[in-house]
Motif scaffolding. Structure first.
Motif, mmCIF file in Angstrom:
data_model
loop_
_atom_site.group_PDB
_atom_site.id
_atom_site.type_symbol
_atom_site.label_atom_id
_atom_site.label_comp_id
_atom_site.label_asym_id
_atom_site.label_seq_id
_atom_site.Cartn_x
_atom_site.Cartn_y
_atom_site.Cartn_z
ATOM 1 N N GLN A 191 0.848 -1.186 0.000
ATOM 2 C CA GLN A 191 0.000 0.000 0.000
ATOM 3 C C GLN A 191 0.887 1.241 0.000
ATOM 4 O OE1 GLN A 191 -2.162 -0.624 3.623
ATOM 5 N NE2 GLN A 191 -3.869 -1.640 2.602
ATOM 6 N N LEU A 192 0.304 2.339 -0.426
ATOM 7 C CA LEU A 192 0.992 3.619 -0.396
ATOM 8 C C LEU A 192 0.239 4.554 0.527
ATOM 9 C CD1 LEU A 192 3.255 5.460 -1.576
ATOM 10 C CD2 LEU A 192 1.590 6.196 -3.264
ATOM 11 N N LEU A 193 0.902 5.017 1.580
ATOM 12 C CA LEU A 193 0.328 5.991 2.495
ATOM 13 C C LEU A 193 1.012 7.334 2.266
ATOM 14 C CD1 LEU A 193 0.160 3.939 5.825
ATOM 15 C CD2 LEU A 193 -1.508 4.062 3.967
ATOM 16 N N LEU A 194 0.243 8.400 2.365
ATOM 17 C CA LEU A 194 0.779 9.740 2.141
ATOM 18 C C LEU A 194 0.955 10.455 3.474
ATOM 19 C CD1 LEU A 194 -1.314 10.865 -0.951
ATOM 20 C CD2 LEU A 194 0.799 9.532 -0.865
ATOM 21 N N ARG A 195 2.183 10.914 3.725
ATOM 22 C CA ARG A 195 2.467 11.628 4.973
ATOM 23 C C ARG A 195 2.836 13.072 4.669
ATOM 24 N NH1 ARG A 195 6.324 10.061 10.089
ATOM 25 N NH2 ARG A 195 6.293 12.125 11.065
ATOM 26 N N PRO A 196 2.141 14.032 5.271
ATOM 27 C CA PRO A 196 2.495 15.436 5.059
ATOM 28 C C PRO A 196 3.743 15.810 5.851
ATOM 29 C CG PRO A 196 0.627 15.266 6.546
ATOM 30 C CD PRO A 196 0.926 13.873 6.091
ATOM 31 N N VAL A 197 4.648 16.531 5.207
ATOM 32 C CA VAL A 197 5.864 17.020 5.848
ATOM 33 C C VAL A 197 6.096 18.463 5.419
ATOM 34 C CG1 VAL A 197 6.967 14.751 6.028
ATOM 35 C CG2 VAL A 197 7.308 16.125 3.965
ATOM 36 N N THR A 198 6.934 19.174 6.162
ATOM 37 C CA THR A 198 7.232 20.561 5.834
ATOM 38 C C THR A 198 8.723 20.824 5.995
ATOM 39 O OG1 THR A 198 6.860 21.337 8.100
ATOM 40 C CG2 THR A 198 4.962 21.354 6.606
ATOM 41 N N ALA A 199 9.191 21.885 5.357
ATOM 42 C CA ALA A 199 10.579 22.313 5.491
ATOM 43 C C ALA A 199 10.637 23.819 5.281
ATOM 44 C CB ALA A 199 11.481 21.603 4.490
ATOM 45 N N THR A 200 11.680 24.421 5.809
ATOM 46 C CA THR A 200 11.925 25.838 5.623
ATOM 47 C C THR A 200 13.142 26.018 4.725
ATOM 48 O OG1 THR A 200 11.022 26.361 7.806
ATOM 49 C CG2 THR A 200 12.417 28.027 6.769
ATOM 50 N N LEU A 201 12.955 26.724 3.611
ATOM 51 C CA LEU A 201 14.032 26.953 2.665
ATOM 52 C C LEU A 201 14.932 28.079 3.143
ATOM 53 C CD1 LEU A 201 11.937 26.812 -0.645
ATOM 54 C CD2 LEU A 201 13.179 24.939 0.461
ATOM 55 N N LYS A 202 16.121 28.167 2.555
ATOM 56 C CA LYS A 202 17.046 29.248 2.885
ATOM 57 C C LYS A 202 16.588 30.574 2.289
ATOM 58 C CE LYS A 202 20.913 25.989 2.880
ATOM 59 N NZ LYS A 202 22.161 25.588 2.168
ATOM 60 N N ALA A 203 15.836 30.499 1.192
ATOM 61 C CA ALA A 203 15.333 31.692 0.515
ATOM 62 C C ALA A 203 13.940 31.390 -0.015
ATOM 63 C CB ALA A 203 16.264 32.093 -0.637
ATOM 64 N N PRO A 204 13.085 32.417 -0.226
ATOM 65 C CA PRO A 204 11.766 32.163 -0.799
ATOM 66 C C PRO A 204 11.858 31.360 -2.096
ATOM 67 C CG PRO A 204 11.926 34.422 -0.028
ATOM 68 C CD PRO A 204 13.311 33.844 0.078
ATOM 69 N N LEU A 205 10.892 30.494 -2.314
ATOM 70 C CA LEU A 205 10.932 29.606 -3.478
ATOM 71 C C LEU A 205 10.929 30.392 -4.784
ATOM 72 C CD1 LEU A 205 10.870 26.709 -4.570
ATOM 73 C CD2 LEU A 205 8.373 26.821 -4.485
ATOM 74 N N GLY A 206 10.116 31.432 -4.873
ATOM 75 C CA GLY A 206 10.055 32.213 -6.105
ATOM 76 C C GLY A 206 9.599 31.367 -7.282
#
Length: 337
Positions: free
Chosen positions: A304-319
Motif C-alpha cells: 500500500q501507499l500511504l501519504l504523509r504530510p511534511v514541511t521544510a523551511t528553505l534558505k530563501a523564498p521559493l520564487g
C-alpha cells in the motif's frame, strides 16, 4: 515509477511532521541510518537537478503548476460543503453564457502573455464533476426535466421523495421535511459568475491568470476556475527516466500541499509498514529537490501507499524555482490538502 498500489479506499496517513530546514540531517526521526539516507538523498538530488532541462515554454509560455480550480480565500467549509467541493458536485441557478470572451492577459512576475479564453459555460462544465451518489436518507436524483440544464435560468428544483414520488418544496421553512438526512450528500449551488483573475503558481512564479469566479451558496469565498483555453496551456514537462532505482530508505514526493515564502509543504509516499518519514530537501539557486527518509519494514507487509504530510523551511523564498521529486525527477504540482 511511483508506488500507487492499493490507494483506492485507503485513508491518508495524516500525522504530525516537524519542520526541517533545507538539507536537514534526518537524525532523531527514527529512520535507522540517518547519515546514510542523507548522503544517498543528496547524491540522487544532484542527479535530478543536473538532469533538469525544461523546454523554452517553461520560461515563455503558460505552464500551470497547480489545479485549475482555486479558492479565493477561506471558504468557511462545513463537512458537507467541503465534501461537495472536493468531489466537484455542483448545480447552477444562474444562466451560464456560452459566448467566448475576448482574449485575456496573464500577468507573470517577468512579463505578460495574451491568451484565448473559454466561456463561462465551458468553465462551469469543467468545474462540475457530476452529481453526488445516493446517501442514506438522501432524496434520489430528480427525473429528467426537474433540474435546470446548464445555461438555463431554471426554477425551484423539486426533488423526488425516498419512494421516487415528487415532493413539493416545504412551504414552512421551519418545519421538518420527511426523509431529509442529518448530513446530506448534496451539490454546491452556483448563484452568480463573473470574469476576473486568480493567483496561480506557474513555471514563471505566481501569476495572475484570467478565471471565471463563481459565487457559491454557503461558501464565504469565490470558487475560481481558470479561463485559459486548453490550446494555450503547456503541459508540465516529463522528467527523463532514470536507469537507477531510488536509494533504499529514500522515498519520493507525491505533490506539494502549500508554498508560502520560505515554507514548503509536500506529501511523501510511504509503505504501509514503513516507519519514520523525515523531510529531505536539497536547495539550489535554480531548483529545489525534495523527498523523504524512511526505515523499510522487514517481513511480510501489505503493498500500500500511504501519504504523509511534511514541511521544510528553505534558505530563501521559493520564487519561480521548480520543486522536483527526488525519485522521478518530475516537477511537483500544488494540490492543497
Amino acid at each position: 515509477m511511483r508506488r500507487i498500489l492499493a490507494l483506492v479506499g485507503l485513508p491518508l496517513l495524516v500525522v504530525a511532521a516537524g519542520c526541517a530546514p533545507a538539507s536537514t540531517d534526518p537524525s532523531g526521526g527514527g529512520v535507522g541510518d540517518p547519515a546514510s539516507h542523507l548522503e544517498a538523498f543528496r547524491q540522487r538530488a544532484a542527479e535530478v537537478a543536473d538532469a533538469w532541462r525544461p523546454g523554452p515554454d517553461w520560461t515563455s509560455g503558460y505552464v500551470p503548476l497547480q489545479d485549475p480550480t482555486v479558492l479565493l480565500g477561506d471558504p468557511g467549509f462545513t463537512p458537507d460543503t467541503e465534501q461537495a467541493f472536493r468531489a466537484g458536485w455542483y448545480r447552477e441557478q444562474h444562466r451560464m453564457s456560452a459566448a467566448e470572451p475576448a482574449d485575456g492577459t496573464i500577468r507573470f512576475p517577468d512579463g505578460t502573455l495574451t491568451v484565448p479564453l473559454v466561456s463561462a459555460l465551458d468553465a462551469y462544465q469543467q468545474l462540475d464533476q457530476g452529481d453526488p451518489p445516493p446517501c442514506p436518507g438522501r432524496p434520489m436524483d430528480p427525473p429528467p426535466g426537474s433540474r435546470p440544464k446548464p445555461g438555463s435560468t431554471g426554477g425551484p428544483i423539486v426533488e423526488p421523495g425516498p419512494d421516487g414520488s415528487l415532493v413539493s418544496p416545504n412551504p414552512d421553512p421551519d418545519a421538518p421535511v420527511s426523509g431529509t438526512p442529518a448530513s446530506a450528500c448534496v451539490p454546491l449551488t452556483v448563484t452568480a459568475v463573473r470574469l476576473g483573475t486568480a493567483p496561480v503558481r506557474t513555471s514563471r512564479g505566481e501569476a495572475q491568470v484570467p478565471a471565471w469566479l463563481f459565487t457559491v451558496e454557503g461558501l464565504t469565498a469565490k470558487v475560481a476556475r481558470i479561463a485559459v483555453a486548453p490550446g494555450a496551456v503547456t503541459a508540465v514537462p516529463q522528467a527523463p527516466a532514470s536507469a537507477e532505482p531510488a536509494p533504499d530508505g529514500v522515498v519520493g514526493a507525491q505533490d506539494l500541499s502549500a508554498v508560502a515564502g520560505t515554507r514548503l509543504a509536500w506529501r511523501i509516499g510511504m509503505g504501509a509498514c514503513d516507519t519514520g518519514g523525515t523531510p529531505l530537501v536539497e536547495e539550489r539557486d535554480d531548483v529545489v529537490v525534495v523527498g523523504g527518509a524512511v526505515t523499510r519494514a522487514t517481513g511480510i507487509c501489505t503493498d500500500q501507499l500511504l501519504l504523509r504530510p511534511v514541511t521544510a523551511t528553505l534558505k530563501a523564498p521559493l520564487g519561480a524555482r521548480p520543486v522536483l521529486d527526488v525519485v522521478t525527477g518530475a516537477p511537483l504540482v500544488v494540490r492543497p490538502l
